[in-house]
Write an enzyme that holds these catalytic residues in place. Structure first.
Site, PDB file in Angstrom:
ATOM      1  N   THR A 102      -4.331   1.921   5.163  1.00 44.47           N
ATOM      2  CA  THR A 102      -4.098   2.786   4.006  1.00 44.47           C
ATOM      3  C   THR A 102      -3.587   4.157   4.440  1.00 44.47           C
ATOM      4  OG1 THR A 102      -5.939   1.693   2.892  1.00 44.47           O
ATOM      5  CG2 THR A 102      -5.186   3.769   1.955  1.00 44.47           C
ATOM      6  N   ILE A 131      -4.339  -7.993  -5.494  1.00 45.76           N
ATOM      7  CA  ILE A 131      -4.242  -6.547  -5.685  1.00 45.76           C
ATOM      8  C   ILE A 131      -5.543  -5.929  -5.202  1.00 45.76           C
ATOM      9  CG2 ILE A 131      -4.065  -4.683  -7.375  1.00 45.76           C
ATOM     10  CD1 ILE A 131      -2.348  -6.551  -9.069  1.00 45.76           C
ATOM     11  N   GLY A 132      -5.445  -4.996  -4.277  1.00 46.17           N
ATOM     12  CA  GLY A 132      -6.631  -4.374  -3.707  1.00 46.17           C
ATOM     13  C   GLY A 132      -7.072  -3.146  -4.477  1.00 46.17           C
ATOM     14  N   ASP A 133      -7.821  -2.291  -3.797  1.00 46.50           N
ATOM     15  CA  ASP A 133      -8.398  -1.120  -4.450  1.00 46.50           C
ATOM     16  C   ASP A 133      -7.410   0.013  -4.661  1.00 46.50           C
ATOM     17  OD1 ASP A 133      -9.059   1.164  -2.053  1.00 46.50           O
ATOM     18  OD2 ASP A 133      -8.678  -0.874  -1.405  1.00 46.50           O
ATOM     19  N   GLY A 153     -10.218   1.024   3.298  1.00 46.44           N
ATOM     20  CA  GLY A 153     -11.190   0.054   3.754  1.00 46.44           C
ATOM     21  C   GLY A 153     -10.929  -1.314   3.169  1.00 46.44           C
ATOM     22  N   GLY A 155     -10.645  -3.691   0.402  1.00 47.95           N
ATOM     23  CA  GLY A 155     -10.400  -3.456  -1.015  1.00 47.95           C
ATOM     24  C   GLY A 155     -11.446  -4.029  -1.942  1.00 47.95           C
TER      25      GLY A 155
END
Length: 234
Positions: A102, A131-133, A153, A155
């Site tokens: 990230t 789709i992550g965080d 980190g 997600g």
């Protein structure tokens, strides 16, 4: 995937699953604040953003890495060392604890206006459409009139912990300081080895908290203070 958030007006924008873009820099408009897949392509074209064909992002190295990941039935970060099929397997790291890709930033201006932005490096051989965080407002990215937060980190763990929003909520509703709120969320809300974050308050306070082995991070303030670090502070 990416997201940005500006406070105190609470003006979010995010995008996920984007194709064809050269630069993902149209993340907010009067029409919508969430873009996914093809819809965003039309929007960025309307905004005059330069676009490129998806083949622009395909390289021999990436193809080889994807093939290795598929053969190993594994998911890996897009910039870590390729899987070595003929090398003895190493002892795994703490659950979720790896070099997360990230890129995040938080900022506050002289008037106390706050902003946070986050972009993810992604995974090789991930499930299609995952789709992550990062683009989920309140998970990997959040800002209001008190604080701006950008997280990195695993997600799924960050989404479950609503990490970025919880830091702000602890400050708003429990009166915790920035460092107290960030420390509580990192240590109590997310399993060890899964999260790190950078945050800045409207007063200019800065914290960079993590429960992983390390996190590449840096900060600078107008009074001349700066910090660059990888490992946890002693």
């Amino acid at each position: 995937m990416g997201g940005h958030f500006e406070g105190p007006a609470v003006s979010p924008g995010s995008a996920a699953g984007i194709a064809f873009e050269g630069n993902t820099n149209v993340l907010n408009s009067e029409k919508e604040n969430w873009y996914r897949f093809g819809y965003f392509v039309l929007t960025e074209t309307e905004q005059g953003v330069e676009t490129v064909d998806s083949s622009h992002f395909i390289t021999p190295q990436n193809i080889e890495r994807l093939q290795q990941a598929k053969e190993a039935n594994a998911v890996q970060l897009d910039y870590t060392q390729p899987i070595q099929m003929d090398v003895k397997k190493e002892t795994p790291k703490t659950d979720g604890d790896s070099q997360i890709g990230t890129v995040g930033c938080v900022a506050v201006d002289s008037d106390g206006n706050l902003a946070a932005a986050t972009s993810t490096g992604g995974f090789v051989n991930k499930m299609v459409g995952r789709i992550g965080d990062t683009p989920i407002i309140g998970a990997g990215t959040y800002a209001n009139n008190l604080v701006a937060v950008s997280a990195t980190g695993k997600g799924e763990a960050i989404i479950r912990g609503t990490v970025a929003r919880d830091v702000a909520a602890l400050m708003e509703f429990k009166g915790l300081s920035l460092k107290e709120a960030a420390a509580y969320v990192v240590e109590e809300s997310v399993p060890r080895g899964n999260v790190g974050l950078v945050a800045v308050s409207a007063k200019g306070e800065v914290t960079m908290a993590l429960n992983t082995t390390g996190m590449f991070r840096a900060c600078a303030t107008e009074d001349g203070y700066s910090e660059i670090a990888i490992w946890p502070s002693v």
